[in-house]
Design a protein around this motif. Structure first.
Motif, short mmCIF file in Angstrom:
data_model
loop_
_atom_site.label_atom_id
_atom_site.label_comp_id
_atom_site.label_asym_id
_atom_site.label_seq_id
_atom_site.Cartn_x
_atom_site.Cartn_y
_atom_site.Cartn_z
N ARG A 233 14.19 -6.65 9.94
CA ARG A 233 14.23 -5.23 9.61
C ARG A 233 13.20 -4.90 8.53
NH1 ARG A 233 20.38 -4.67 8.08
NH2 ARG A 233 19.75 -6.61 7.07
N SER A 234 12.83 -5.90 7.75
CA SER A 234 11.88 -5.67 6.66
C SER A 234 10.48 -6.16 7.03
CB SER A 234 12.36 -6.36 5.38
OG SER A 234 12.46 -7.76 5.59
N LYS B 105 3.21 5.96 12.14
CA LYS B 105 2.43 7.19 12.24
C LYS B 105 0.96 6.92 11.94
CE LYS B 105 2.17 11.98 10.60
NZ LYS B 105 1.83 12.43 11.96
N GLN B 106 0.68 6.06 10.95
CA GLN B 106 -0.71 5.72 10.64
C GLN B 106 -1.37 5.05 11.84
OE1 GLN B 106 -1.65 7.00 7.67
NE2 GLN B 106 0.54 7.50 7.59
N ILE B 107 -0.63 4.14 12.47
CA ILE B 107 -1.18 3.42 13.62
C ILE B 107 -1.48 4.37 14.77
CG2 ILE B 107 -0.61 1.71 15.41
CD1 ILE B 107 0.97 0.18 13.25
N ASP B 108 -0.56 5.31 15.01
CA ASP B 108 -0.76 6.28 16.10
C ASP B 108 -1.87 7.28 15.78
OD1 ASP B 108 1.23 5.10 17.57
OD2 ASP B 108 2.80 6.49 16.91
N LYS C 68 7.77 9.24 2.49
CA LYS C 68 8.30 8.96 3.82
C LYS C 68 8.73 7.49 3.93
CE LYS C 68 6.22 11.14 7.03
NZ LYS C 68 5.23 11.61 8.03
N ASP C 69 9.76 7.22 4.75
CA ASP C 69 10.22 5.86 5.02
C ASP C 69 9.06 5.00 5.52
OD1 ASP C 69 12.44 3.83 5.73
OD2 ASP C 69 11.36 4.09 7.62
N LEU D 80 0.84 -1.20 0.00
CA LEU D 80 0.00 0.00 0.00
C LEU D 80 0.88 1.25 0.00
CD1 LEU D 80 -2.77 1.37 0.25
CD2 LEU D 80 -2.57 1.15 2.74
N HIS D 81 1.91 1.26 0.81
CA HIS D 81 2.86 2.37 0.90
C HIS D 81 3.50 2.63 -0.46
CE1 HIS D 81 7.05 3.82 1.65
NE2 HIS D 81 6.44 4.66 2.48
N THR D 82 3.86 1.53 -1.15
CA THR D 82 4.48 1.65 -2.47
C THR D 82 3.52 2.23 -3.49
OG1 THR D 82 5.96 -0.22 -2.04
CG2 THR D 82 5.60 0.38 -4.35
N GLN D 83 2.28 1.72 -3.50
CA GLN D 83 1.31 2.17 -4.50
C GLN D 83 0.84 3.59 -4.27
OE1 GLN D 83 0.42 0.62 -7.38
NE2 GLN D 83 2.15 -0.62 -6.70
#
Length: 206
Positions: free
Chosen positions: A115-116, A84-87, A76-77, A68-71
């Motif tokens: 890490r991934s 941040k979305q969770i918070d 942002k990293d 989703l982040h890629t699309q």
């Protein structure tokens, strides 16, 4: 007169059906046409299902937060972005999301590299994240707004397609069960059904 005890009928045993006649996996154009979707909706699913595959488990639909982040083409990293979305949205585990993946069959990491680590979001949650991402006023780029719109549209359409598929498979299963029971009843009652039937009819391999 001797009383004949009526044999109790055993409850029907549920038989798991594993058949190629059931629909699963990626949607095909032919299947989506059966569901009455528009050409535009069909194109959207066929275009995006490889980029944003929806994973089904525990009667829920899940989506990879990394994909989703890629699309959405978020600058942002990923790790910073998803936290941040969770918070910001007060997301709760495991109600709204899960770490890594819902099951071993959906692993996206390689070699146990923590890490991934990925997060898997319910499609309803991912839809809300996409909506918020595209509605941040002047801080949102034109590209992000457009991708947000397309991704939300895709989630809405594919959820509808999954519901139609579930209904189709349910009806198909009932049809198979009814056909099997009818065939069993015909075999059991064959002699009774043929009693009194003219010989020339019963000899035709009934």
């Amino acid at each position: 007169m001797r009383n004949i005890k009526k044999k109790e009928q055993k409850p029907r045993r549920e038989i798991p059906y594993e058949s190629e006649s059931f629909k699963d996996g990626s949607f095909t154009k032919e299947e989506l046409i059966q569901y009455g979707l528009s050409d535009d909706d069909i194109f959207t699913i066929l275009e995006y299902q490889a980029l944003l595959p929806v994973l089904q488990e525990e009667n829920e639909n899940w989506i990879s937060a990394k994909l989703l982040h890629t699309q959405l083409k978020v600058g942002k990293d990923f790790s910073e972005w998803i936290k941040k979305q969770i918070d910001d949205m007060d997301l709760q585990e495991p109600i709204d999301y899960k770490f890594d993946s819902p099951s071993k069959g959906f692993q996206t990491t390689r070699g146990g590299d923590r890490r991934s680590i990925d997060y898997f979001l319910k499609v309803s949650t991912a839809k809300e994240i996409a909506m918020v991402a595209g509605s941040k006023g002047g801080r949102t780029s034109k590209e992000l707004k457009e991708m947000s719109r397309l991704v939300r549209k895709y989630f809405i359409i594919i959820e509808k397609a999954f519901k139609n598929r579930a209904k189709w498979n349910h009806n198909r299963k009932n049809t198979l069960i009814n056909c099997k029971e009818l065939r069993g009843a015909l075999i059991t009652k064959r002699e009774e059904l043929l009693n009194g039937v003219p010989e020339w009819i019963s000899s035709v391999n009934l």
